[in-house]
Design a protein around this motif. Structure first.
Motif, PDB file in Angstrom:
ATOM      1  N   ALA A  65      -1.933 -36.848  33.361  1.00 59.00           N
ATOM      2  CA  ALA A  65      -0.881 -37.738  33.849  1.00 59.00           C
ATOM      3  C   ALA A  65       0.422 -37.524  33.077  1.00 59.00           C
ATOM      4  O   ALA A  65       1.511 -37.505  33.667  1.00 59.00           O
ATOM      5  CB  ALA A  65      -1.335 -39.191  33.737  1.00 59.00           C
ATOM      6  N   ASP A  66       0.322 -37.324  31.774  1.00 64.48           N
ATOM      7  CA  ASP A  66       1.520 -37.110  30.961  1.00 64.48           C
ATOM      8  C   ASP A  66       2.237 -35.811  31.344  1.00 64.48           C
ATOM      9  O   ASP A  66       3.469 -35.721  31.250  1.00 64.48           O
ATOM     10  CB  ASP A  66       1.144 -37.057  29.475  1.00 64.48           C
ATOM     11  CG  ASP A  66       0.747 -38.420  28.924  1.00 64.48           C
ATOM     12  OD1 ASP A  66       1.076 -39.447  29.576  1.00 64.48           O
ATOM     13  OD2 ASP A  66       0.102 -38.465  27.865  1.00 64.48           O
ATOM     14  N   ALA A  67       1.450 -34.827  31.772  1.00 59.79           N
ATOM     15  CA  ALA A  67       2.029 -33.526  32.127  1.00 59.79           C
ATOM     16  C   ALA A  67       2.333 -33.404  33.611  1.00 59.79           C
ATOM     17  O   ALA A  67       2.716 -32.318  34.073  1.00 59.79           O
ATOM     18  CB  ALA A  67       1.078 -32.407  31.702  1.00 59.79           C
TER      19      ALA A  67
ATOM     20  N   TRP B 268      -8.546 -30.989  30.443  1.00 57.36           N
ATOM     21  CA  TRP B 268      -7.754 -32.039  29.809  1.00 57.36           C
ATOM     22  C   TRP B 268      -8.261 -33.426  30.197  1.00 57.36           C
ATOM     23  O   TRP B 268      -8.807 -33.616  31.289  1.00 57.36           O
ATOM     24  CB  TRP B 268      -6.286 -31.917  30.234  1.00 57.36           C
ATOM     25  CG  TRP B 268      -5.565 -30.725  29.672  1.00 57.36           C
ATOM     26  CD1 TRP B 268      -6.070 -29.742  28.867  1.00 57.36           C
ATOM     27  CD2 TRP B 268      -4.191 -30.391  29.905  1.00 57.36           C
ATOM     28  NE1 TRP B 268      -5.106 -28.813  28.573  1.00 57.36           N
ATOM     29  CE2 TRP B 268      -3.948 -29.182  29.192  1.00 57.36           C
ATOM     30  CE3 TRP B 268      -3.162 -30.966  30.632  1.00 57.36           C
ATOM     31  CZ2 TRP B 268      -2.698 -28.570  29.202  1.00 57.36           C
ATOM     32  CZ3 TRP B 268      -1.920 -30.351  30.643  1.00 57.36           C
ATOM     33  CH2 TRP B 268      -1.690 -29.171  29.935  1.00 57.36           C
TER      34      TRP B 268
ATOM     35  N   GLU C  83      -5.536 -38.836  30.922  1.00 59.06           N
ATOM     36  CA  GLU C  83      -4.233 -39.299  30.435  1.00 59.06           C
ATOM     37  C   GLU C  83      -3.301 -38.122  30.150  1.00 59.06           C
ATOM     38  O   GLU C  83      -2.089 -38.189  30.399  1.00 59.06           O
ATOM     39  CB  GLU C  83      -4.412 -40.150  29.173  1.00 59.06           C
ATOM     40  CG  GLU C  83      -5.092 -41.490  29.402  1.00 59.06           C
ATOM     41  CD  GLU C  83      -6.588 -41.354  29.662  1.00 59.06           C
ATOM     42  OE1 GLU C  83      -7.170 -40.265  29.368  1.00 59.06           O
ATOM     43  OE2 GLU C  83      -7.176 -42.326  30.174  1.00 59.06           O
ATOM     44  N   ARG C  84      -3.850 -37.024  29.616  1.00 56.43           N
ATOM     45  CA  ARG C  84      -3.008 -35.870  29.338  1.00 56.43           C
ATOM     46  C   ARG C  84      -2.522 -35.235  30.631  1.00 56.43           C
ATOM     47  O   ARG C  84      -1.375 -34.772  30.718  1.00 56.43           O
ATOM     48  CB  ARG C  84      -3.767 -34.841  28.494  1.00 56.43           C
ATOM     49  CG  ARG C  84      -2.875 -33.693  28.031  1.00 56.43           C
ATOM     50  CD  ARG C  84      -3.607 -32.691  27.177  1.00 56.43           C
ATOM     51  NE  ARG C  84      -2.686 -31.634  26.735  1.00 56.43           N
ATOM     52  CZ  ARG C  84      -3.059 -30.506  26.141  1.00 56.43           C
ATOM     53  NH1 ARG C  84      -4.349 -30.285  25.906  1.00 56.43           N
ATOM     54  NH2 ARG C  84      -2.169 -29.611  25.779  1.00 56.43           N
TER      55      ARG C  84
ATOM     56  N   TYR D 119       2.756 -24.451  27.472  1.00 50.05           N
ATOM     57  CA  TYR D 119       1.494 -25.026  27.008  1.00 50.05           C
ATOM     58  C   TYR D 119       0.542 -24.031  26.364  1.00 50.05           C
ATOM     59  O   TYR D 119      -0.466 -24.443  25.782  1.00 50.05           O
ATOM     60  CB  TYR D 119       0.777 -25.706  28.176  1.00 50.05           C
ATOM     61  CG  TYR D 119       1.443 -26.982  28.601  1.00 50.05           C
ATOM     62  CD1 TYR D 119       1.208 -28.183  27.933  1.00 50.05           C
ATOM     63  CD2 TYR D 119       2.326 -27.004  29.683  1.00 50.05           C
ATOM     64  CE1 TYR D 119       1.816 -29.363  28.326  1.00 50.05           C
ATOM     65  CE2 TYR D 119       2.938 -28.181  30.088  1.00 50.05           C
ATOM     66  CZ  TYR D 119       2.685 -29.351  29.398  1.00 50.05           C
ATOM     67  OH  TYR D 119       3.293 -30.531  29.795  1.00 50.05           O
TER      68      TYR D 119
ATOM     69  N   TRP E  58      -6.373 -26.236  31.643  1.00 45.54           N
ATOM     70  CA  TRP E  58      -5.891 -27.596  31.897  1.00 45.54           C
ATOM     71  C   TRP E  58      -6.923 -28.456  32.621  1.00 45.54           C
ATOM     72  O   TRP E  58      -6.880 -29.685  32.556  1.00 45.54           O
ATOM     73  CB  TRP E  58      -4.582 -27.551  32.696  1.00 45.54           C
ATOM     74  CG  TRP E  58      -4.666 -26.831  34.002  1.00 45.54           C
ATOM     75  CD1 TRP E  58      -4.286 -25.553  34.262  1.00 45.54           C
ATOM     76  CD2 TRP E  58      -5.194 -27.334  35.239  1.00 45.54           C
ATOM     77  NE1 TRP E  58      -4.534 -25.224  35.579  1.00 45.54           N
ATOM     78  CE2 TRP E  58      -5.085 -26.297  36.199  1.00 45.54           C
ATOM     79  CE3 TRP E  58      -5.722 -28.553  35.630  1.00 45.54           C
ATOM     80  CZ2 TRP E  58      -5.503 -26.461  37.521  1.00 45.54           C
ATOM     81  CZ3 TRP E  58      -6.140 -28.724  36.945  1.00 45.54           C
ATOM     82  CH2 TRP E  58      -6.031 -27.675  37.869  1.00 45.54           C
TER      83      TRP E  58
ATOM     84  N   GLU F 244       4.768 -34.177  35.617  1.00 46.84           N
ATOM     85  CA  GLU F 244       6.073 -33.652  36.007  1.00 46.84           C
ATOM     86  C   GLU F 244       6.159 -32.147  35.772  1.00 46.84           C
ATOM     87  O   GLU F 244       6.811 -31.429  36.542  1.00 46.84           O
ATOM     88  CB  GLU F 244       7.187 -34.379  35.263  1.00 46.84           C
ATOM     89  CG  GLU F 244       7.393 -35.817  35.738  1.00 46.84           C
ATOM     90  CD  GLU F 244       7.628 -35.887  37.248  1.00 46.84           C
ATOM     91  OE1 GLU F 244       8.435 -35.084  37.763  1.00 46.84           O
ATOM     92  OE2 GLU F 244       6.981 -36.724  37.908  1.00 46.84           O
ATOM     93  N   ASP F 245       5.480 -31.653  34.728  1.00 50.95           N
ATOM     94  CA  ASP F 245       5.467 -30.207  34.499  1.00 50.95           C
ATOM     95  C   ASP F 245       4.637 -29.493  35.559  1.00 50.95           C
ATOM     96  O   ASP F 245       5.006 -28.393  36.011  1.00 50.95           O
ATOM     97  CB  ASP F 245       4.926 -29.902  33.104  1.00 50.95           C
ATOM     98  CG  ASP F 245       5.915 -30.270  32.010  1.00 50.95           C
ATOM     99  OD1 ASP F 245       7.128 -30.302  32.303  1.00 50.95           O
ATOM    100  OD2 ASP F 245       5.481 -30.523  30.880  1.00 50.95           O
TER     101      ASP F 245
END
Length: 230
Positions: free
Chosen positions: A211-213, A205, A208-209, A229, A202, A215-216
């Motif tokens: 940031a998108d993840a 990454w 932006e990716r 993932y 990770w 919460e995970d």
């Protein structure tokens, strides 16, 4: 004199700093992807990735620091390769000064002759010896308060070094170590989870990716994160 890291190819967003000179006013603000160096810090012949942070009274010399990594106040790093997302606490010493203990004199004068008016050149062979014992940190390594990492040590991705530890031997990935000298305490995750995180990588990454993840990263434990993932 050209710095040793001056000609290294740079990834997008990375910058080379020959010698940092603080701005006379407030200095840079900690906003955006550009690396931020406290105006009381010293950075020489080093490379910093985007989102890097260097704290007050910290010195970097011939150090390459990966994206998102930070080193806070009153620390130092020399001849080191630091991965991405590394967290380096206060009063940490990465590759502290070493001396030629096998020689008749181990004092500075023997290799920093210019400073003592004893010669027209310093001992290049000594400094090449220092460079040959680089410290390497993987990605997402955490060095606690007051840690010392001795020359030539490699600390694997995801490892944790407890406060006050002196690291004289390599540390395996995802291993927690502590003590003087440091010894393994436990592994952070089972081997399957370690392998899963390494395969996901990770730390590579895009912003932006990540940031998108977000919460995970916050809500899932490592097992669930790998399951989602991998």
């Amino acid at each position: 004199m050209v710095g040793k890291l001056a000609n290294r190819p740079l990834e997008p967003g990375y910058i080379y700093i020959d010698r940092f000179v603080a701005e006379p006013a407030e200095g840079p603000k900690a906003k955006g992807p550009a690396p931020v160096i406290n105006r009381e810090a010293s950075v020489h012949d080093s490379i910093l990735g985007p989102w890097c942070r260097v704290g007050a009274r910290t010195s970097l010399s011939e150090t390459a620091m990966g994206a998102y990594s930070y080193i806070v106040n009153d620390s130092s790093s020399a001849y080191a390769e630091i991965g991405k997302f590394c967290s380096i606490a206060r009063d940490v010493r990465v590759n502290p000064g070493n001396h030629p203990t096998w020689k008749a004199a181990q004092h500075h004068f023997s290799y920093r002759a210019i400073s003592y008016d004893m010669g027209e050149a310093d001992d290049d062979d000594f400094f090449e010896w220092r460079r040959s014992h680089r410290v390497v940190l993987g990605h997402d390594v955490w060095l606690g308060h007051g840690v010392t990492v001795l020359p030539g040590v490699t600390i694997g991705t995801g490892a944790v070094v407890g406060a006050g530890a002196v690291v004289s031997k390599d540390v395996a990935p995802f291993t927690i170590v502590g003590g003087v000298p440091s010894k393994p305490i436990r592994e952070r995750f089972p081997k399957a989870v370690q392998d899963g995180i390494l395969s996901i990588a990770w730390w590579d990454w895009e912003h932006e990716r990540l940031a998108d993840a977000l919460e995970d990263f916050r809500a899932l434990d490592a097992d669930a994160f790998v399951e989602k993932y991998a």
